[in-house]
Design a protein around this motif. Sequence first.
Motif, PDB file in Angstrom:
ATOM      1  N   SER A   1      15.361 -10.834  53.432  1.00  0.00           N
ATOM      2  CA  SER A   1      14.132 -11.488  52.996  1.00  0.00           C
ATOM      3  C   SER A   1      13.828 -12.648  53.938  1.00  0.00           C
ATOM      4  O   SER A   1      14.552 -13.646  53.943  1.00  0.00           O
ATOM      5  CB  SER A   1      14.265 -12.012  51.576  1.00  0.00           C
ATOM      6  OG  SER A   1      14.909 -11.060  50.767  1.00  0.00           O
ATOM      7  N   ASN A   2      12.796 -12.478  54.735  1.00  0.00           N
ATOM      8  CA  ASN A   2      12.321 -13.528  55.659  1.00  0.00           C
ATOM      9  C   ASN A   2      13.472 -14.155  56.438  1.00  0.00           C
ATOM     10  O   ASN A   2      13.620 -15.370  56.498  1.00  0.00           O
ATOM     11  CB  ASN A   2      11.568 -14.627  54.887  1.00  0.00           C
ATOM     12  CG  ASN A   2      10.525 -14.037  53.957  1.00  0.00           C
ATOM     13  OD1 ASN A   2      10.732 -13.957  52.747  1.00  0.00           O
ATOM     14  ND2 ASN A   2       9.437 -13.559  54.527  1.00  0.00           N
ATOM     15  N   VAL A   3      14.295 -13.322  57.037  1.00  0.00           N
ATOM     16  CA  VAL A   3      15.494 -13.816  57.724  1.00  0.00           C
ATOM     17  C   VAL A   3      15.147 -14.303  59.131  1.00  0.00           C
ATOM     18  O   VAL A   3      14.537 -13.587  59.921  1.00  0.00           O
ATOM     19  CB  VAL A   3      16.569 -12.723  57.799  1.00  0.00           C
ATOM     20  CG1 VAL A   3      17.702 -13.153  58.708  1.00  0.00           C
ATOM     21  CG2 VAL A   3      17.088 -12.392  56.414  1.00  0.00           C
ATOM     22  N   THR A   4      15.527 -15.529  59.404  1.00  0.00           N
ATOM     23  CA  THR A   4      15.368 -16.094  60.741  1.00  0.00           C
ATOM     24  C   THR A   4      16.738 -16.564  61.201  1.00  0.00           C
ATOM     25  O   THR A   4      17.493 -17.149  60.420  1.00  0.00           O
ATOM     26  CB  THR A   4      14.386 -17.280  60.723  1.00  0.00           C
ATOM     27  OG1 THR A   4      13.100 -16.796  60.337  1.00  0.00           O
ATOM     28  CG2 THR A   4      14.285 -17.929  62.103  1.00  0.00           C
TER      29      THR A   4
ATOM     30  N   GLU B   1      13.265 -13.377  63.877  1.00  0.00           N
ATOM     31  CA  GLU B   1      12.332 -14.252  63.174  1.00  0.00           C
ATOM     32  C   GLU B   1      11.665 -13.529  62.018  1.00  0.00           C
ATOM     33  O   GLU B   1      11.096 -12.459  62.203  1.00  0.00           O
ATOM     34  CB  GLU B   1      11.279 -14.792  64.143  1.00  0.00           C
ATOM     35  CG  GLU B   1      10.516 -15.979  63.564  1.00  0.00           C
ATOM     36  CD  GLU B   1       9.723 -16.702  64.640  1.00  0.00           C
ATOM     37  OE1 GLU B   1      10.122 -17.822  65.017  1.00  0.00           O
ATOM     38  OE2 GLU B   1       8.722 -16.145  65.129  1.00  0.00           O
ATOM     39  N   ASP B   2      11.780 -14.130  60.851  1.00  0.00           N
ATOM     40  CA  ASP B   2      11.063 -13.691  59.659  1.00  0.00           C
ATOM     41  C   ASP B   2      11.213 -12.178  59.437  1.00  0.00           C
ATOM     42  O   ASP B   2      10.229 -11.476  59.241  1.00  0.00           O
ATOM     43  CB  ASP B   2       9.585 -14.084  59.801  1.00  0.00           C
ATOM     44  CG  ASP B   2       8.899 -14.124  58.422  1.00  0.00           C
ATOM     45  OD1 ASP B   2       9.623 -14.337  57.422  1.00  0.00           O
ATOM     46  OD2 ASP B   2       7.685 -13.920  58.363  1.00  0.00           O
ATOM     47  N   LEU B   3      12.425 -11.740  59.458  1.00  0.00           N
ATOM     48  CA  LEU B   3      12.696 -10.307  59.324  1.00  0.00           C
ATOM     49  C   LEU B   3      12.880  -9.963  57.844  1.00  0.00           C
ATOM     50  O   LEU B   3      13.723 -10.531  57.168  1.00  0.00           O
ATOM     51  CB  LEU B   3      13.963  -9.957  60.107  1.00  0.00           C
ATOM     52  CG  LEU B   3      14.314  -8.483  60.259  1.00  0.00           C
ATOM     53  CD1 LEU B   3      13.309  -7.760  61.135  1.00  0.00           C
ATOM     54  CD2 LEU B   3      15.713  -8.345  60.858  1.00  0.00           C
ATOM     55  N   SER B   4      12.060  -9.052  57.355  1.00  0.00           N
ATOM     56  CA  SER B   4      12.215  -8.570  55.984  1.00  0.00           C
ATOM     57  C   SER B   4      12.406  -7.065  56.032  1.00  0.00           C
ATOM     58  O   SER B   4      11.698  -6.373  56.770  1.00  0.00           O
ATOM     59  CB  SER B   4      10.987  -8.913  55.134  1.00  0.00           C
ATOM     60  OG  SER B   4      10.947 -10.303  54.915  1.00  0.00           O
TER      61      SER B   4
ATOM     62  N   SER C   1      17.499 -19.344  58.185  1.00  0.00           N
ATOM     63  CA  SER C   1      16.741 -19.417  56.949  1.00  0.00           C
ATOM     64  C   SER C   1      16.515 -17.994  56.463  1.00  0.00           C
ATOM     65  O   SER C   1      16.668 -17.042  57.216  1.00  0.00           O
ATOM     66  CB  SER C   1      15.413 -20.151  57.168  1.00  0.00           C
ATOM     67  OG  SER C   1      14.576 -19.362  57.984  1.00  0.00           O
ATOM     68  N   GLY C   2      16.150 -17.873  55.208  1.00  0.00           N
ATOM     69  CA  GLY C   2      15.989 -16.544  54.630  1.00  0.00           C
ATOM     70  C   GLY C   2      17.285 -16.090  53.981  1.00  0.00           C
ATOM     71  O   GLY C   2      18.274 -16.831  53.966  1.00  0.00           O
TER      72      GLY C   2
ATOM     73  N   ARG D   1      11.546  -8.986  65.819  1.00  0.00           N
ATOM     74  CA  ARG D   1      10.791  -8.756  64.579  1.00  0.00           C
ATOM     75  C   ARG D   1      10.400  -7.291  64.546  1.00  0.00           C
ATOM     76  O   ARG D   1      10.411  -6.612  65.579  1.00  0.00           O
ATOM     77  CB  ARG D   1       9.563  -9.664  64.525  1.00  0.00           C
ATOM     78  CG  ARG D   1       8.596  -9.453  65.682  1.00  0.00           C
ATOM     79  CD  ARG D   1       7.779 -10.704  65.934  1.00  0.00           C
ATOM     80  NE  ARG D   1       6.748 -10.448  66.935  1.00  0.00           N
ATOM     81  CZ  ARG D   1       6.950 -10.450  68.261  1.00  0.00           C
ATOM     82  NH1 ARG D   1       8.166 -10.702  68.740  1.00  0.00           N
ATOM     83  NH2 ARG D   1       5.978 -10.202  69.098  1.00  0.00           N
TER      84      ARG D   1
END
Lengths: 254, 268
Positions: free
Chosen positions: B23-26, B36-39, B73-74, B228
Amino acid sequence: MMADRVKALALPVSLLLIFEIWARSVHLHSDSLAPPSAIVVALWSALADGAILTATRDTLLSAFAGLFLGGSIGLALGILLGLLQPVDRLMEVTIEAIRPIPSIALLPIALIALGFGYRMEIAIVGFACVWPVLILTRAAVREVEPRLMEVSHALRLSPADRVRKIVVPAALPRIFVAFRLAAGIALIVAVTVEIAINPIGLGAAIMAAQQGLQADLMLAYLFWIGLIGFGLNAGLNLMQARLFGRAALVRDDA
Amino acid sequence: MALSAVAPKQAAARPQSAQIAFSNVTLILGGKPIVEDLSLAVKPGEFLCVVGASGCGKTTALRLAAALYQPTSGLVQFDGQAMTAPRRDIAIVFQDYGKALLPWRTAAGNVSLALEATGIPAAQRAGRIDALLKKVGLPNHAGKYPAEMSGGMQQRLQIARCLAQDPKALLMDEPFGALDAMTRQGLQDEVLSLVAASSTTVIFVTHDLEEAIYLGDRVIGLLPNPGRIGIELPIDLPRPRDQLTTRENPEFLRLRRELFDFIKASEA
């Protein structure tokens, strides 16, 4: 192969021969030199009356006990500091302050604390052996294949299992080299302590021969100490090849 | 109105049905965002392949899934639980099998390591080791050291060690990248049949587009700098797959074209 070895022996043998002829022709009487034949005779009689064997036992006992003691401490610290960088940084100044002290300089303190005999000699040999084992083990542990460390993390090995099953076996060939190096140092330091002050072992025996103006016996001991050192190193080299022949092969392969 | 009320609920429910969920992994390493922001959600039993140009963070994503890295983060979840440390029911197959195996242990000893870690009593290990080595086609090599084995055999051994963990999920990092074409095809089919038999979830990272389509239920393509998701292709090719007929299937060729164009565009 054989021919090469014979050639390599030609120089020392002929030098000894020339020395023998010269010593006989000038009827050498010296406190520091003796003809090779006299040295052989002195060595033989020292062997026959057991004096040299007792002295050898005392020296090797101290050297190996010190090697075991200091090596164990160095090994444990090396693994700890190799694995835990923060602890390493914490200890760095302390270690670098103590390490350069020549082990022989500890003789006066060790003598007061422990008196003459094995214990004092073992303590000094042990001190000398800690450092090479510590430094080389730390480096070996740090250079354990990172992928193996990841495998141990992925398998959630306990810290004890990680050390026992991954770190130590992976670092073992280099840890053995550290012990081989330390064994040489142990012998040097043991003989030095005996020559300086401790009345046991080969060092004390060579001093006694010198003070008794027995140049032949003194040189016989010198030759014998050289032989022990050579034998020790050759034995450890052989052991290394036997134990880690396969591991060394793998390393070259990878 | 009704639709907008339902939509967020579905979005919240999705990670729960997923076995592996990003979930939104950075992830930022050395000041540089790697991912960046990997879901991403991987269903239980799904075979997900990840492709992308080199340096797009595919291996990093795999390491995040294994909790060998922690996201900046995430959240990475496995069966609804946050991944804060590696788990034994997630096995990872490294590309460099030569470095991932213990050179001082025999094939049996290497498999044993995973059993020892799982706490299988010594008396039961031998039987399990034999079964696992047989499963990966190494039944007569238990006493060999990795250095005495070919690359393909070493990778089989690493897979056996991973299967010894009895994993719910298998994370494979370009596992066949260093092997020759014939060995690779053989191992592809073996992995497919091993996984089909145990309904293990797989994330399979590869730079070989055909391999990704051939193996996967779904292929995602990552874009580089920072990593991404750039493309997501469901693969509806029939199973069991076959090295000849599957690869000649028009749908296979269409997917191959689409993926190829994507990679080319992402590198430009």
